[in-house]
Design a protein around this motif. Sequence first.
Motif, PDB file in Angstrom:
ATOM      1  N   VAL A 107       4.889   6.617   8.109  1.00  0.00           N
ATOM      2  CA  VAL A 107       3.313   5.625   8.029  1.00  0.00           C
ATOM      3  C   VAL A 107       2.901   6.258   9.287  1.00  0.00           C
ATOM      4  O   VAL A 107       3.351   5.870  10.734  1.00  0.00           O
ATOM      5  CB  VAL A 107       3.691   4.483   8.191  1.00  0.00           C
ATOM      6  CG1 VAL A 107       1.800   3.351   8.087  1.00  0.00           C
ATOM      7  CG2 VAL A 107       4.429   3.722   6.335  1.00  0.00           C
ATOM      8  N   PRO A 108       1.692   6.630   9.597  1.00  0.00           N
ATOM      9  CA  PRO A 108       1.192   7.626  10.821  1.00  0.00           C
ATOM     10  C   PRO A 108       0.913   6.201  11.325  1.00  0.00           C
ATOM     11  O   PRO A 108       0.652   4.716  11.310  1.00  0.00           O
ATOM     12  CB  PRO A 108      -0.716   8.268   9.991  1.00  0.00           C
ATOM     13  CG  PRO A 108      -0.213   8.340   9.286  1.00  0.00           C
ATOM     14  CD  PRO A 108       0.917   7.665   8.234  1.00  0.00           C
TER      15      PRO A 108
ATOM     16  N   VAL B  48       1.160  -1.369  -0.089  1.00  0.00           N
ATOM     17  CA  VAL B  48      -0.363   0.042   0.033  1.00  0.00           C
ATOM     18  C   VAL B  48       1.113   1.558  -0.314  1.00  0.00           C
ATOM     19  O   VAL B  48       1.853   1.332   0.836  1.00  0.00           O
ATOM     20  CB  VAL B  48      -1.013   0.014   1.316  1.00  0.00           C
ATOM     21  CG1 VAL B  48      -1.254   1.625   1.359  1.00  0.00           C
ATOM     22  CG2 VAL B  48      -1.756  -0.898   1.156  1.00  0.00           C
ATOM     23  N   ASP B  49       0.693   2.348  -1.216  1.00  0.00           N
ATOM     24  CA  ASP B  49       0.943   3.755  -1.050  1.00  0.00           C
ATOM     25  C   ASP B  49       0.271   4.923  -1.085  1.00  0.00           C
ATOM     26  O   ASP B  49      -0.601   3.931  -2.414  1.00  0.00           O
ATOM     27  CB  ASP B  49       2.253   3.445  -1.626  1.00  0.00           C
ATOM     28  CG  ASP B  49       3.569   4.485  -1.336  1.00  0.00           C
ATOM     29  OD1 ASP B  49       4.107   4.580  -0.952  1.00  0.00           O
ATOM     30  OD2 ASP B  49       3.291   5.716  -1.901  1.00  0.00           O
ATOM     31  N   THR B  50       0.552   6.425  -1.094  1.00  0.00           N
ATOM     32  CA  THR B  50      -0.055   6.975  -1.944  1.00  0.00           C
ATOM     33  C   THR B  50       0.396   6.778  -2.585  1.00  0.00           C
ATOM     34  O   THR B  50      -0.655   7.775  -3.303  1.00  0.00           O
ATOM     35  CB  THR B  50       0.012   7.935  -0.565  1.00  0.00           C
ATOM     36  OG1 THR B  50       1.510   8.335  -1.180  1.00  0.00           O
ATOM     37  CG2 THR B  50      -0.253   7.917   0.710  1.00  0.00           C
TER      38      THR B  50
ATOM     39  N   ASP C 284      -4.906   6.888   1.014  1.00  0.00           N
ATOM     40  CA  ASP C 284      -4.662   7.286   1.201  1.00  0.00           C
ATOM     41  C   ASP C 284      -4.579   6.701   2.978  1.00  0.00           C
ATOM     42  O   ASP C 284      -5.607   5.804   2.810  1.00  0.00           O
ATOM     43  CB  ASP C 284      -4.860   8.326   1.664  1.00  0.00           C
ATOM     44  CG  ASP C 284      -4.303   9.771   2.840  1.00  0.00           C
ATOM     45  OD1 ASP C 284      -5.550   9.642   4.136  1.00  0.00           O
ATOM     46  OD2 ASP C 284      -3.922  10.496   2.470  1.00  0.00           O
ATOM     47  N   TRP C 285      -3.455   6.944   3.951  1.00  0.00           N
ATOM     48  CA  TRP C 285      -3.040   6.043   4.964  1.00  0.00           C
ATOM     49  C   TRP C 285      -4.804   6.100   5.942  1.00  0.00           C
ATOM     50  O   TRP C 285      -4.830   5.904   6.951  1.00  0.00           O
ATOM     51  CB  TRP C 285      -2.072   7.175   6.006  1.00  0.00           C
ATOM     52  CG  TRP C 285      -1.213   6.750   4.817  1.00  0.00           C
ATOM     53  CD1 TRP C 285      -0.353   7.620   4.832  1.00  0.00           C
ATOM     54  CD2 TRP C 285      -0.319   5.770   4.352  1.00  0.00           C
ATOM     55  NE1 TRP C 285       1.278   7.437   4.312  1.00  0.00           N
ATOM     56  CE2 TRP C 285       1.111   5.773   3.810  1.00  0.00           C
ATOM     57  CE3 TRP C 285      -0.897   3.702   4.725  1.00  0.00           C
ATOM     58  CZ2 TRP C 285       1.885   5.159   3.247  1.00  0.00           C
ATOM     59  CZ3 TRP C 285       0.597   3.565   4.268  1.00  0.00           C
ATOM     60  CH2 TRP C 285       1.924   3.949   3.239  1.00  0.00           C
ATOM     61  N   SER C 286      -5.509   7.046   5.610  1.00  0.00           N
ATOM     62  CA  SER C 286      -7.052   7.142   6.224  1.00  0.00           C
ATOM     63  C   SER C 286      -8.259   6.033   5.427  1.00  0.00           C
ATOM     64  O   SER C 286      -9.162   6.641   5.776  1.00  0.00           O
ATOM     65  CB  SER C 286      -7.444   9.028   6.976  1.00  0.00           C
ATOM     66  OG  SER C 286      -7.146   9.198   5.689  1.00  0.00           O
TER      67      SER C 286
ATOM     68  N   LEU D  91      -8.214   0.419   3.470  1.00  0.00           N
ATOM     69  CA  LEU D  91      -6.849  -0.596   4.326  1.00  0.00           C
ATOM     70  C   LEU D  91      -7.759  -1.629   4.545  1.00  0.00           C
ATOM     71  O   LEU D  91      -6.842  -2.948   5.055  1.00  0.00           O
ATOM     72  CB  LEU D  91      -6.923  -0.026   5.532  1.00  0.00           C
ATOM     73  CG  LEU D  91      -5.648   1.726   5.280  1.00  0.00           C
ATOM     74  CD1 LEU D  91      -5.776   2.576   6.126  1.00  0.00           C
ATOM     75  CD2 LEU D  91      -4.588   1.049   4.888  1.00  0.00           C
ATOM     76  N   ALA D  92      -8.888  -2.355   4.914  1.00  0.00           N
ATOM     77  CA  ALA D  92     -10.375  -3.058   5.137  1.00  0.00           C
ATOM     78  C   ALA D  92      -9.713  -3.792   4.532  1.00  0.00           C
ATOM     79  O   ALA D  92      -9.589  -5.205   4.835  1.00  0.00           O
ATOM     80  CB  ALA D  92     -11.232  -2.437   5.485  1.00  0.00           C
TER      81      ALA D  92
END
Length: 385
Positions: free
Chosen positions: A77-78, A35-37, A53-55, A60-61
């Motif tokens: 990474v946050p 995963v990357d932006t 996006d990281w959010s 992400l799920a």
Amino acid sequence: MSDRRQPVLGILGGGQLARMLTLAAAPLGIKTLVVDTSAEACAGQVAPLIVADWSDHEALAEFASHVDAVTFDFENVPASTAEWLAGRVAVYPNPGALAVAQDRLTEKTLFRECGLATPEFVAVDTREDLDRALAVTGAPAILKTRRLGYDGKGQFRLRSGADADAAWEALGAQAAIHGLILEAFVPFERELSVIAVRGRDGEFRTWPLTRNWHTDGVLSLSLAPAPDIEALQPRATALARKLAERLDYVGVFALELFVKDGELLGNEMAPRVHNSGHWTIEGAHASQFENHVRAVLGLPLGDTGARGASLMFNWIGALPDPAPVLCTVDGHWHDYGKQARPGRKVGHATLCAPDAQALLGRAEALAQTIGWESAVASVREACGG
């Protein structure tokens, strides 16, 4: 015919470290999903890439549903993203370890708690704080952002107290966002790193200590094992183990150290595979990348011993002609598949040899063709040549 499902390792971040993790995972029968932006992330050339996006919790799920464990290839990474994923899939290193390494103040406080000395440091949140901090650290000193700084970014060196206004002008806006830290400048004798790995079961190993040289805050050269620092290995290993156990760390990490008057001082911890460990790909029995994959997925760790001596050249900005390296005995070339750009890490090369003196001979011959005579002069001094 086996119906065994191949494990899938998820990687947050798609840079060259994710790319090399993917290449190390493949021979183990392990797939990767990144995963990357950015759609241009270079790991996407060798692994499936999700751009999000990281959010973006929906993306992400979906990512989490396809992987057996998650790791990351860079420390920015946050931590909140890692924490959110940890509620759905195993994340290694754990989000707490990531959060510590993301904050220079928290990190250096932990170093001291674990018995690792550091340069004097003081938190700075206001212009007045900077003056008070200078009274503690003295000058020269380095003002740094507590977060999001790497490769010399987010730093300002104060040669004297007269530079305080300029330092605040450069970084003061970051104080309210991330906070700042003032660190005393260390007239160190050597820079080195210990690359370590800890498994899910607590097994702990380190590679031989690596001596490093930097140019403009960016790693340019690494030598391992370096003959002039071998006596420091037990102490460095003990400190790295204590940090790993304190953080319940799983995976590979790098502990960057200064040597001053024969003593070790903590500089930074990188909670990931590290540039100064690139030599392990050809120079160790099991590379940092292979062992990170093994650790995160709960597999037995590989032998971290060196096969001989290794020297890694880091290519910054643009790649030189690969032919001289490719024509050198035991020379290895790594192109990250990135567009050339000033200050960007675009590749590296590693030379290997049975021992330090043979390595020095090969390096000196290569340096004449690529203009690295001054760098190899440093290596000659380290090898006692």
